[in-house]
Design an enzyme around this catalytic site. Structure first.
Site, PDB file in Angstrom:
ATOM      1  N   VAL A  11       1.055  -1.246   0.218  1.00 56.98           N
ATOM      2  CA  VAL A  11      -0.146  -0.166  -0.351  1.00 56.98           C
ATOM      3  C   VAL A  11       0.907   1.631   0.108  1.00 56.98           C
ATOM      4  O   VAL A  11       0.628   2.274  -0.897  1.00 56.98           O
ATOM      5  CB  VAL A  11      -1.000   0.064   0.989  1.00 56.98           C
ATOM      6  CG1 VAL A  11      -1.889   1.539   1.319  1.00 56.98           C
ATOM      7  CG2 VAL A  11      -1.767  -0.880   0.779  1.00 56.98           C
ATOM      8  N   ASN A 225     -14.114  -5.185   2.038  1.00 60.05           N
ATOM      9  CA  ASN A 225     -13.657  -6.173   1.836  1.00 60.05           C
ATOM     10  C   ASN A 225     -14.417  -7.727   2.065  1.00 60.05           C
ATOM     11  O   ASN A 225     -14.666  -8.246   2.025  1.00 60.05           O
ATOM     12  CB  ASN A 225     -12.126  -6.359   2.624  1.00 60.05           C
ATOM     13  CG  ASN A 225     -11.324  -5.973   1.861  1.00 60.05           C
ATOM     14  OD1 ASN A 225     -11.145  -5.476   0.723  1.00 60.05           O
ATOM     15  ND2 ASN A 225      -9.615  -5.490   2.526  1.00 60.05           N
ATOM     16  N   PHE A 266     -16.519 -11.705  -8.904  1.00 60.51           N
ATOM     17  CA  PHE A 266     -16.055 -12.232  -7.025  1.00 60.51           C
ATOM     18  C   PHE A 266     -16.838 -12.965  -7.082  1.00 60.51           C
ATOM     19  O   PHE A 266     -17.485 -13.498  -5.746  1.00 60.51           O
ATOM     20  CB  PHE A 266     -16.497 -11.171  -5.823  1.00 60.51           C
ATOM     21  CG  PHE A 266     -14.773 -10.248  -5.868  1.00 60.51           C
ATOM     22  CD1 PHE A 266     -15.017  -9.474  -6.613  1.00 60.51           C
ATOM     23  CD2 PHE A 266     -13.314 -10.894  -5.419  1.00 60.51           C
ATOM     24  CE1 PHE A 266     -13.655  -9.283  -6.158  1.00 60.51           C
ATOM     25  CE2 PHE A 266     -12.372 -10.558  -5.227  1.00 60.51           C
ATOM     26  CZ  PHE A 266     -12.033  -9.418  -6.020  1.00 60.51           C
ATOM     27  N   CYS A 277      -5.656  -9.276   2.917  1.00 59.55           N
ATOM     28  CA  CYS A 277      -6.414  -8.466   3.052  1.00 59.55           C
ATOM     29  C   CYS A 277      -7.778  -9.402   3.698  1.00 59.55           C
ATOM     30  O   CYS A 277      -8.552  -9.022   4.494  1.00 59.55           O
ATOM     31  CB  CYS A 277      -7.306  -7.612   2.427  1.00 59.55           C
ATOM     32  SG  CYS A 277      -5.792  -6.229   2.067  1.00 59.55           S
TER      33      CYS A 277
END
Ligand code: UDX
Length: 461
Positions: A11, A225, A266, A277
Protein backbone atom coordinates in the site's frame (compact mmCIF):
# COMPACT_ATOMS: atom_id res chain seq x y z
CA UNK A 1 3.08 19.19 -2.70
CA UNK A 2 5.71 17.59 -0.49
CA UNK A 3 4.24 14.38 0.89
CA UNK A 4 5.69 11.85 3.33
CA UNK A 5 4.71 8.18 3.20
CA UNK A 6 5.55 5.98 6.18
CA UNK A 7 6.05 2.35 5.17
CA UNK A 8 6.99 0.92 1.78
CA UNK A 9 4.80 -2.21 1.70
CA UNK A 10 2.26 -2.85 -1.06
CA UNK A 11 0.00 0.00 0.00
CA UNK A 12 2.71 2.50 1.00
CA UNK A 13 4.94 2.02 -2.02
CA UNK A 14 2.07 1.99 -4.51
CA UNK A 15 0.62 5.12 -2.92
CA UNK A 16 4.04 6.79 -3.06
CA UNK A 17 4.64 5.87 -6.70
CA UNK A 18 1.17 6.93 -7.83
CA UNK A 19 1.39 10.27 -5.97
CA UNK A 20 4.86 10.89 -7.44
CA UNK A 21 3.58 10.00 -10.90
CA UNK A 22 0.78 12.57 -10.67
CA UNK A 23 3.31 15.26 -9.77
CA UNK A 24 3.92 15.35 -6.01
CA UNK A 25 7.31 15.28 -4.30
CA UNK A 26 7.16 12.09 -2.24
CA UNK A 27 9.47 11.08 0.61
CA UNK A 28 9.14 7.51 1.84
CA UNK A 29 10.31 6.36 5.25
CA UNK A 30 11.19 2.65 5.48
CA UNK A 31 12.78 1.10 8.57
CA UNK A 32 13.71 -2.30 7.12
CA UNK A 33 17.33 -2.05 5.93
CA UNK A 34 17.13 -4.69 3.18
CA UNK A 35 13.93 -3.24 1.80
CA UNK A 36 15.36 0.28 1.95
CA UNK A 37 18.56 -0.74 0.14
CA UNK A 38 16.50 -2.17 -2.74
CA UNK A 39 14.32 0.91 -2.92
CA UNK A 40 17.33 3.22 -2.93
CA UNK A 41 18.83 1.13 -5.72
CA UNK A 42 15.63 1.84 -7.70
CA UNK A 43 13.67 -1.39 -7.53
CA UNK A 44 10.62 -2.50 -5.52
CA UNK A 45 11.30 -5.08 -2.79
CA UNK A 46 8.40 -7.27 -4.01
CA UNK A 47 6.92 -8.18 -7.36
CA UNK A 48 4.03 -6.04 -8.49
CA UNK A 49 3.25 -5.52 -12.16
CA UNK A 50 4.17 -2.06 -13.56
CA UNK A 51 5.59 -0.79 -10.28
CA UNK A 52 9.28 -1.12 -11.17
CA UNK A 53 8.98 0.69 -14.51
CA UNK A 54 6.86 3.52 -13.11
CA UNK A 55 9.20 3.89 -10.12
CA UNK A 56 12.11 4.43 -12.49
CA UNK A 57 10.09 6.84 -14.63
CA UNK A 58 9.34 9.13 -11.70
CA UNK A 59 12.56 8.57 -9.76
CA UNK A 60 13.17 12.32 -9.42
CA UNK A 61 9.98 12.78 -7.43
CA UNK A 62 10.58 9.78 -5.18
CA UNK A 63 12.96 9.67 -2.23
CA UNK A 64 13.61 6.84 0.21
CA UNK A 65 15.21 7.04 3.63
CA UNK A 66 15.01 6.10 7.31
CA UNK A 67 14.58 9.54 8.79
CA UNK A 68 11.17 10.84 9.81
CA UNK A 69 12.66 14.30 10.36
CA UNK A 70 13.89 14.78 6.81
CA UNK A 71 10.82 13.19 5.21
CA UNK A 72 8.53 15.43 7.26
CA UNK A 73 10.52 18.65 6.93
CA UNK A 74 8.32 20.92 4.82
CA UNK A 75 5.75 18.18 4.16
CA UNK A 76 2.08 19.23 4.17
CA UNK A 77 0.76 15.69 4.37
CA UNK A 78 2.01 12.38 5.77
CA UNK A 79 0.43 9.00 5.06
CA UNK A 80 0.86 6.16 7.54
CA UNK A 81 0.80 2.96 5.47
CA UNK A 82 2.33 0.33 7.72
CA UNK A 83 1.04 -3.21 8.35
CA UNK A 84 -1.84 -4.14 10.65
CA UNK A 85 -1.51 -7.93 10.87
CA UNK A 86 -4.05 -10.05 12.75
CA UNK A 87 -3.25 -10.21 16.44
CA UNK A 88 -4.89 -12.35 19.13
CA UNK A 89 -8.59 -12.98 18.75
CA UNK A 90 -8.67 -11.50 15.23
CA UNK A 91 -8.00 -8.01 16.57
CA UNK A 92 -5.67 -6.07 14.27
CA UNK A 93 -2.24 -5.51 15.78
CA UNK A 94 -1.75 -1.75 15.70
CA UNK A 95 1.77 -1.64 17.11
CA UNK A 96 3.35 -0.56 13.80
CA UNK A 97 0.77 2.20 13.28
CA UNK A 98 1.28 3.42 16.83
CA UNK A 99 5.05 3.34 16.45
CA UNK A 100 4.82 5.43 13.28
CA UNK A 101 2.35 7.84 14.89
CA UNK A 102 4.71 8.38 17.84
CA UNK A 103 7.65 9.10 15.54
CA UNK A 104 5.65 11.51 13.40
CA UNK A 105 4.41 13.39 16.47
CA UNK A 106 7.97 13.62 17.86
CA UNK A 107 9.25 14.99 14.56
CA UNK A 108 6.41 17.51 14.30
CA UNK A 109 6.81 18.65 17.93
CA UNK A 110 10.21 20.07 17.09
CA UNK A 111 9.08 22.15 14.10
CA UNK A 112 5.42 22.79 14.96
CA UNK A 113 4.48 23.14 11.29
CA UNK A 114 0.94 22.11 10.38
CA UNK A 115 0.58 18.59 9.05
CA UNK A 116 -2.35 16.54 7.80
CA UNK A 117 -1.65 13.05 9.09
CA UNK A 118 -3.52 10.42 7.11
CA UNK A 119 -4.04 6.88 8.33
CA UNK A 120 -4.06 4.70 5.23
CA UNK A 121 -3.43 1.47 7.11
CA UNK A 122 -6.61 -0.51 7.78
CA UNK A 123 -7.48 0.26 11.42
CA UNK A 124 -10.51 -0.41 13.63
CA UNK A 125 -13.33 2.08 13.66
CA UNK A 126 -12.65 4.78 16.22
CA UNK A 127 -8.86 4.58 15.95
CA UNK A 128 -8.76 8.14 14.61
CA UNK A 129 -10.57 9.33 17.73
CA UNK A 130 -8.10 7.52 19.97
CA UNK A 131 -5.21 9.05 18.08
CA UNK A 132 -6.75 12.52 18.49
CA UNK A 133 -6.06 12.00 22.18
CA UNK A 134 -2.41 11.22 21.37
CA UNK A 135 -2.19 14.42 19.35
CA UNK A 136 -3.67 16.35 22.28
CA UNK A 137 -1.23 14.70 24.73
CA UNK A 138 1.63 15.79 22.47
CA UNK A 139 0.31 19.39 22.61
CA UNK A 140 -0.24 19.39 18.86
CA UNK A 141 -3.96 20.22 18.60
CA UNK A 142 -4.41 22.59 15.65
CA UNK A 143 -1.05 21.54 14.25
CA UNK A 144 -1.59 17.86 13.43
CA UNK A 145 -4.93 17.15 11.71
CA UNK A 146 -5.82 13.45 11.52
CA UNK A 147 -7.69 11.97 8.57
CA UNK A 148 -8.67 8.51 7.35
CA UNK A 149 -8.14 7.44 3.74
CA UNK A 150 -8.73 3.71 3.25
CA UNK A 151 -7.09 1.96 0.34
CA UNK A 152 -8.95 -0.46 -1.92
CA UNK A 153 -6.13 -1.58 -4.21
CA UNK A 154 -5.76 -5.18 -5.30
CA UNK A 155 -2.36 -6.83 -5.41
CA UNK A 156 -1.35 -7.60 -8.95
CA UNK A 157 -3.28 -4.47 -10.06
CA UNK A 158 -2.09 -2.16 -7.34
CA UNK A 159 -0.82 0.74 -9.44
CA UNK A 160 -3.78 0.54 -11.79
CA UNK A 161 -6.15 0.71 -8.81
CA UNK A 162 -4.28 3.71 -7.34
CA UNK A 163 -4.26 5.73 -10.56
CA UNK A 164 -7.73 4.70 -11.73
CA UNK A 165 -9.71 3.88 -8.58
CA UNK A 166 -13.49 3.39 -8.49
CA UNK A 167 -13.60 6.01 -5.73
CA UNK A 168 -11.36 7.88 -3.33
CA UNK A 169 -12.57 7.97 0.27
CA UNK A 170 -11.40 10.65 2.67
CA UNK A 171 -12.70 11.15 6.18
CA UNK A 172 -11.86 13.82 8.72
CA UNK A 173 -12.36 17.40 9.83
CA UNK A 174 -12.85 20.09 7.12
CA UNK A 175 -9.27 21.48 7.43
CA UNK A 176 -7.78 18.08 6.69
CA UNK A 177 -10.16 17.43 3.82
CA UNK A 178 -9.25 20.70 2.07
CA UNK A 179 -5.61 19.56 1.93
CA UNK A 180 -6.47 15.99 0.89
CA UNK A 181 -8.62 17.30 -1.92
CA UNK A 182 -5.49 19.01 -3.29
CA UNK A 183 -3.46 15.81 -2.94
CA UNK A 184 -5.99 13.79 -4.91
CA UNK A 185 -7.12 16.43 -7.42
CA UNK A 186 -5.03 15.00 -10.33
CA UNK A 187 -6.49 11.53 -9.70
CA UNK A 188 -10.05 12.78 -9.15
CA UNK A 189 -9.89 14.87 -12.34
CA UNK A 190 -7.78 12.31 -14.19
CA UNK A 191 -5.67 15.26 -15.32
CA UNK A 192 -2.30 13.44 -15.22
CA UNK A 193 -0.64 11.89 -18.21
CA UNK A 194 -1.20 8.12 -18.11
CA UNK A 195 1.93 5.93 -17.92
CA UNK A 196 2.49 4.31 -21.32
CA UNK A 197 2.46 0.82 -19.81
CA UNK A 198 -0.75 1.55 -17.88
CA UNK A 199 -3.13 3.38 -20.19
CA UNK A 200 -6.20 5.08 -18.76
CA UNK A 201 -9.30 2.86 -19.03
CA UNK A 202 -11.52 4.03 -21.89
CA UNK A 203 -14.18 6.47 -20.82
CA UNK A 204 -12.63 7.31 -17.44
CA UNK A 205 -12.63 11.09 -17.07
CA UNK A 206 -13.20 11.55 -13.33
CA UNK A 207 -13.12 9.56 -10.11
CA UNK A 208 -15.64 10.28 -7.32
CA UNK A 209 -14.02 11.77 -4.23
CA UNK A 210 -16.22 10.71 -1.33
CA UNK A 211 -15.89 12.94 1.72
CA UNK A 212 -17.29 11.36 4.85
CA UNK A 213 -16.84 11.38 8.59
CA UNK A 214 -13.77 9.58 9.83
CA UNK A 215 -15.58 6.61 11.40
CA UNK A 216 -17.50 5.89 8.21
CA UNK A 217 -14.26 5.97 6.21
CA UNK A 218 -12.66 3.55 8.67
CA UNK A 219 -15.61 1.16 8.55
CA UNK A 220 -15.98 1.33 4.75
CA UNK A 221 -12.77 -0.60 4.13
CA UNK A 222 -13.83 -3.52 6.34
CA UNK A 223 -17.37 -3.41 4.98
CA UNK A 224 -16.15 -3.59 1.35
CA UNK A 225 -13.71 -6.44 1.98
CA UNK A 226 -16.22 -8.32 4.13
CA UNK A 227 -18.82 -8.07 1.37
CA UNK A 228 -16.45 -9.30 -1.37
CA UNK A 229 -15.30 -12.16 0.86
CA UNK A 230 -18.96 -13.01 1.50
CA UNK A 231 -19.60 -13.32 -2.23
CA UNK A 232 -16.70 -15.77 -2.53
CA UNK A 233 -17.91 -17.88 0.40
CA UNK A 234 -21.43 -17.77 -1.02
CA UNK A 235 -20.40 -19.08 -4.44
CA UNK A 236 -18.20 -21.68 -2.76
CA UNK A 237 -21.22 -22.96 -0.83
CA UNK A 238 -23.17 -23.08 -4.10
CA UNK A 239 -20.24 -25.00 -5.65
CA UNK A 240 -20.33 -27.54 -2.84
CA UNK A 241 -24.04 -27.99 -3.47
CA UNK A 242 -23.34 -28.35 -7.20
CA UNK A 243 -21.01 -31.25 -6.38
CA UNK A 244 -23.81 -33.01 -4.57
CA UNK A 245 -26.46 -32.21 -7.17
CA UNK A 246 -24.46 -32.73 -10.35
CA UNK A 247 -24.88 -29.07 -11.37
CA UNK A 248 -22.12 -26.83 -12.73
CA UNK A 249 -21.12 -23.83 -10.62
CA UNK A 250 -19.72 -21.94 -13.64
CA UNK A 251 -23.13 -22.08 -15.29
CA UNK A 252 -24.93 -21.09 -12.11
CA UNK A 253 -22.50 -18.19 -11.49
CA UNK A 254 -22.89 -16.84 -15.00
CA UNK A 255 -26.68 -16.94 -14.69
CA UNK A 256 -26.83 -15.14 -11.37
CA UNK A 257 -24.06 -12.73 -12.44
CA UNK A 258 -26.08 -11.69 -15.51
CA UNK A 259 -28.59 -10.07 -13.16
CA UNK A 260 -27.36 -6.48 -13.08
CA UNK A 261 -28.37 -6.18 -9.44
CA UNK A 262 -25.80 -8.89 -8.67
CA UNK A 263 -23.05 -8.52 -11.30
CA UNK A 264 -20.52 -11.19 -12.16
CA UNK A 265 -17.45 -10.16 -10.13
CA UNK A 266 -16.23 -12.20 -7.18
CA UNK A 267 -18.37 -15.19 -8.02
CA UNK A 268 -15.52 -17.50 -8.92
CA UNK A 269 -15.59 -20.69 -6.86
CA UNK A 270 -12.35 -22.30 -5.72
CA UNK A 271 -10.21 -23.19 -2.73
CA UNK A 272 -11.25 -20.03 -0.89
CA UNK A 273 -9.79 -16.59 -0.44
CA UNK A 274 -6.33 -15.77 0.87
CA UNK A 275 -3.98 -12.81 0.81
CA UNK A 276 -3.15 -9.94 3.08
CA UNK A 277 -6.63 -8.45 3.29
CA UNK A 278 -9.68 -10.70 3.18
CA UNK A 279 -8.70 -13.21 5.90
CA UNK A 280 -7.40 -10.48 8.20
CA UNK A 281 -10.18 -7.98 7.56
CA UNK A 282 -13.02 -10.47 7.96
CA UNK A 283 -11.54 -11.55 11.32
CA UNK A 284 -11.13 -7.90 12.30
CA UNK A 285 -14.72 -7.09 11.34
CA UNK A 286 -15.99 -9.96 13.49
CA UNK A 287 -13.78 -8.75 16.33
CA UNK A 288 -14.88 -5.12 16.02
CA UNK A 289 -18.52 -6.22 16.08
CA UNK A 290 -17.93 -8.41 19.17
CA UNK A 291 -16.13 -5.60 20.97
CA UNK A 292 -19.15 -3.42 20.34
CA UNK A 293 -21.64 -5.94 21.64
CA UNK A 294 -22.89 -7.05 18.24
CA UNK A 295 -22.91 -10.63 16.94
CA UNK A 296 -22.12 -10.25 13.22
CA UNK A 297 -23.41 -13.70 12.23
CA UNK A 298 -22.86 -13.37 8.51
CA UNK A 299 -19.17 -12.51 8.69
CA UNK A 300 -18.56 -15.36 11.14
CA UNK A 301 -20.09 -17.76 8.59
CA UNK A 302 -17.97 -16.29 5.77
CA UNK A 303 -14.82 -17.09 7.77
CA UNK A 304 -15.98 -20.61 8.68
CA UNK A 305 -16.97 -21.44 5.10
CA UNK A 306 -13.59 -20.27 3.82
CA UNK A 307 -11.78 -22.52 6.31
CA UNK A 308 -13.86 -25.50 5.27
CA UNK A 309 -13.32 -24.77 1.58
CA UNK A 310 -9.58 -25.06 1.95
CA UNK A 311 -9.92 -28.53 3.40
CA UNK A 312 -11.82 -29.80 0.35
CA UNK A 313 -8.75 -30.25 -1.85
CA UNK A 314 -7.07 -32.42 0.76
CA UNK A 315 -10.25 -34.51 1.13
CA UNK A 316 -10.38 -35.01 -2.64
CA UNK A 317 -6.71 -36.06 -2.73
CA UNK A 318 -7.19 -38.52 0.14
CA UNK A 319 -10.24 -40.00 -1.55
CA UNK A 320 -8.79 -40.31 -5.05
CA UNK A 321 -5.37 -41.56 -3.97
CA UNK A 322 -6.62 -43.81 -1.15
CA UNK A 323 -4.56 -41.78 1.34
CA UNK A 324 -1.75 -39.38 0.49
CA UNK A 325 1.09 -41.10 2.44
CA UNK A 326 3.96 -41.94 0.08
CA UNK A 327 2.24 -40.23 -2.87
CA UNK A 328 3.89 -37.48 -4.84
CA UNK A 329 1.72 -34.36 -5.11
CA UNK A 330 2.58 -31.39 -7.34
CA UNK A 331 1.29 -27.97 -6.28
CA UNK A 332 0.96 -25.57 -9.20
CA UNK A 333 0.94 -22.05 -7.79
CA UNK A 334 2.06 -21.02 -4.33
CA UNK A 335 1.23 -17.28 -4.29
CA UNK A 336 -2.26 -16.41 -2.99
CA UNK A 337 -3.24 -15.22 -6.45
CA UNK A 338 -1.59 -14.56 -9.83
CA UNK A 339 0.35 -11.37 -10.45
CA UNK A 340 2.04 -11.33 -7.05
CA UNK A 341 4.75 -13.19 -5.14
CA UNK A 342 2.82 -12.74 -1.89
CA UNK A 343 2.08 -15.94 0.03
CA UNK A 344 0.28 -14.42 3.01
CA UNK A 345 -2.63 -16.73 3.91
CA UNK A 346 -2.16 -18.53 0.58
CA UNK A 347 -4.08 -21.85 0.41
CA UNK A 348 -0.80 -23.50 -0.67
CA UNK A 349 0.68 -23.12 2.83
CA UNK A 350 -1.80 -25.15 4.95
CA UNK A 351 -2.21 -27.69 2.13
CA UNK A 352 1.56 -28.28 1.82
CA UNK A 353 1.82 -28.57 5.61
CA UNK A 354 -1.05 -31.06 5.83
CA UNK A 355 0.35 -33.16 2.99
CA UNK A 356 3.82 -33.27 4.51
CA UNK A 357 2.35 -34.22 7.91
CA UNK A 358 0.51 -37.10 6.26
CA UNK A 359 3.69 -38.40 4.65
CA UNK A 360 3.16 -37.16 1.09
CA UNK A 361 6.07 -36.11 -1.09
CA UNK A 362 5.27 -32.52 -2.06
CA UNK A 363 6.77 -30.51 -4.88
CA UNK A 364 5.71 -26.95 -5.59
CA UNK A 365 6.13 -24.48 -8.40
CA UNK A 366 5.34 -20.81 -8.82
CA UNK A 367 6.58 -18.40 -11.48
CA UNK A 368 7.19 -15.63 -8.92
CA UNK A 369 6.93 -16.86 -5.36
CA UNK A 370 9.76 -19.42 -5.09
CA UNK A 371 11.88 -17.11 -2.94
CA UNK A 372 8.99 -16.59 -0.50
CA UNK A 373 8.14 -20.29 -0.64
CA UNK A 374 11.64 -21.23 0.47
CA UNK A 375 11.13 -19.19 3.64
CA UNK A 376 7.52 -20.10 4.35
CA UNK A 377 6.88 -23.71 3.32
CA UNK A 378 8.10 -26.71 5.34
CA UNK A 379 11.67 -27.70 4.40
CA UNK A 380 10.40 -31.06 3.13
CA UNK A 381 8.59 -29.38 0.24
CA UNK A 382 10.70 -29.54 -2.92
CA UNK A 383 10.58 -26.52 -5.22
CA UNK A 384 10.67 -27.02 -8.97
CA UNK A 385 11.91 -24.53 -11.52
CA UNK A 386 9.21 -25.33 -14.09
CA UNK A 387 5.68 -26.78 -14.01
CA UNK A 388 6.90 -29.78 -16.03
CA UNK A 389 9.56 -30.51 -13.42
CA UNK A 390 6.94 -30.25 -10.65
CA UNK A 391 4.67 -32.70 -12.48
CA UNK A 392 7.40 -35.27 -13.11
CA UNK A 393 6.39 -38.59 -11.54
CA UNK A 394 3.48 -37.00 -9.63
CA UNK A 395 0.47 -39.05 -8.56
CA UNK A 396 -1.65 -35.91 -8.47
CA UNK A 397 -1.41 -32.23 -9.42
CA UNK A 398 -3.30 -29.43 -7.69
CA UNK A 399 -3.80 -26.03 -9.30
CA UNK A 400 -3.82 -23.42 -6.53
CA UNK A 401 -2.97 -20.19 -8.38
CA UNK A 402 -4.38 -19.50 -11.83
CA UNK A 403 -1.15 -18.18 -13.44
CA UNK A 404 -1.61 -17.97 -17.23
CA UNK A 405 1.29 -20.36 -17.87
CA UNK A 406 -0.57 -23.15 -16.03
CA UNK A 407 -3.77 -22.50 -17.96
CA UNK A 408 -1.82 -22.99 -21.20
CA UNK A 409 -0.65 -26.50 -20.20
CA UNK A 410 -2.05 -29.15 -22.54
CA UNK A 411 -3.29 -32.59 -21.44
CA UNK A 412 -0.17 -34.08 -23.06
CA UNK A 413 2.14 -32.16 -20.75
CA UNK A 414 0.36 -33.62 -17.71
CA UNK A 415 0.20 -37.10 -19.21
CA UNK A 416 3.82 -37.18 -20.30
CA UNK A 417 5.15 -36.07 -16.92
CA UNK A 418 2.83 -37.59 -14.33
CA UNK A 419 2.65 -41.11 -13.00
CA UNK A 420 -1.14 -40.75 -12.80
CA UNK A 421 -2.87 -37.86 -14.59
CA UNK A 422 -5.06 -36.88 -11.64
CA UNK A 423 -5.63 -33.13 -11.66
CA UNK A 424 -7.47 -31.15 -9.01
CA UNK A 425 -8.33 -27.69 -10.21
CA UNK A 426 -8.64 -25.56 -7.09
CA UNK A 427 -9.44 -22.50 -9.22
CA UNK A 428 -11.81 -23.93 -11.83
CA UNK A 429 -9.48 -22.44 -14.39
CA UNK A 430 -7.78 -25.19 -16.39
CA UNK A 431 -8.64 -25.65 -20.05
CA UNK A 432 -11.57 -27.71 -21.31
CA UNK A 433 -9.05 -30.03 -22.96
CA UNK A 434 -7.50 -30.84 -19.57
CA UNK A 435 -10.94 -31.18 -18.09
CA UNK A 436 -12.03 -33.65 -20.75
CA UNK A 437 -8.86 -35.68 -21.22
CA UNK A 438 -7.56 -36.22 -17.71
CA UNK A 439 -8.85 -37.48 -14.40
CA UNK A 440 -10.07 -34.02 -13.48
CA UNK A 441 -11.85 -32.59 -10.45
CA UNK A 442 -12.86 -28.96 -10.15
CA UNK A 443 -14.83 -27.26 -7.39
CA UNK A 444 -18.53 -27.56 -8.11
CA UNK A 445 -17.92 -28.75 -11.66
CA UNK A 446 -19.46 -32.08 -12.62
CA UNK A 447 -16.97 -34.87 -13.15
CA UNK A 448 -17.14 -35.54 -16.86
CA UNK A 449 -16.59 -39.28 -16.54
CA UNK A 450 -19.72 -39.40 -14.32
CA UNK A 451 -21.62 -37.50 -16.98
CA UNK A 452 -20.39 -39.88 -19.65
CA UNK A 453 -21.49 -42.84 -17.54
CA UNK A 454 -24.91 -41.24 -17.15
CA UNK A 455 -25.14 -40.68 -20.92
CA UNK A 456 -24.09 -44.29 -21.52
CA UNK A 457 -26.71 -45.51 -19.09
CA UNK A 458 -29.41 -43.44 -20.79
CA UNK A 459 -28.26 -44.69 -24.22
CA UNK A 460 -28.35 -48.30 -23.03
CA UNK A 461 -31.92 -47.83 -21.76
C1 UDX B 1 -8.54 -7.43 -1.87
C2 UDX B 1 -9.57 -6.40 -2.37
O1 UDX B 1 -10.02 -6.79 -3.68
C3 UDX B 1 -9.00 -5.00 -2.37
O2 UDX B 1 -9.99 -4.06 -2.73
C4 UDX B 1 -8.48 -4.69 -0.96
O3 UDX B 1 -7.89 -3.41 -0.92
C5 UDX B 1 -7.46 -5.74 -0.52
O4 UDX B 1 -8.05 -7.04 -0.60
P1 UDX B 1 -6.42 -8.67 -2.93
O5 UDX B 1 -6.29 -9.36 -1.61
O6 UDX B 1 -5.21 -8.10 -3.55
O7 UDX B 1 -7.47 -7.45 -2.83
O8 UDX B 1 -7.02 -9.73 -3.98
P2 UDX B 1 -8.38 -10.09 -4.69
O9 UDX B 1 -8.17 -10.10 -6.14
O10 UDX B 1 -9.51 -9.30 -4.18
O11 UDX B 1 -8.56 -11.61 -4.24
C6 UDX B 1 -8.60 -12.00 -2.87
C7 UDX B 1 -8.73 -13.49 -2.74
O12 UDX B 1 -10.02 -13.93 -3.15
C8 UDX B 1 -7.73 -14.29 -3.58
O13 UDX B 1 -7.29 -15.37 -2.81
C9 UDX B 1 -8.56 -14.76 -4.76
O14 UDX B 1 -8.06 -15.94 -5.32
C10 UDX B 1 -9.91 -14.98 -4.10
N1 UDX B 1 -11.05 -14.87 -5.03
C11 UDX B 1 -11.33 -13.68 -5.63
C12 UDX B 1 -11.87 -15.98 -5.24
O15 UDX B 1 -11.63 -17.07 -4.70
N2 UDX B 1 -12.95 -15.83 -6.06
C13 UDX B 1 -13.27 -14.66 -6.67
O16 UDX B 1 -14.29 -14.62 -7.39
C14 UDX B 1 -12.43 -13.55 -6.45
Amino acid sequence: MKIAVIGAGYVGLTTAVSLAWVGHDVHVVERDETRLARLQAGSPPFFEEHLAGTMVACAEQLHFGRSYESALAGAEVAFIAVGTPSGEDGAPDLSQVEGALGQVLDAVSERRRELVLVVKSTVPVGTGDLYDARVADAGLVGIVHLAANPEFLRQGRALHDSLYPDRIVIGGAPDALVTLRRVYRPVADQSFEAPSELPRPGGLSAVPLLEVDRRSAELAKYAANGYLAMRISYINEIANLCDRLGADVDAVASIIGADHRIGNHFLHAGVGFGGSCFPKDTRALAHIARENGYAFELIAAVIRVNGRQRARVLERLELSLGGVGGRRVALLGLAFKPGTDDMREAPSVPLAQALVERGAEVVGHDPRALEQARRILPGAVALASSPEEALLGADAAVLLTEWPQYLALTPNVFRAAMRRPLVIDGRNALSDAVRHDLEYYGIGRPVLTDLLERHDAVAAD
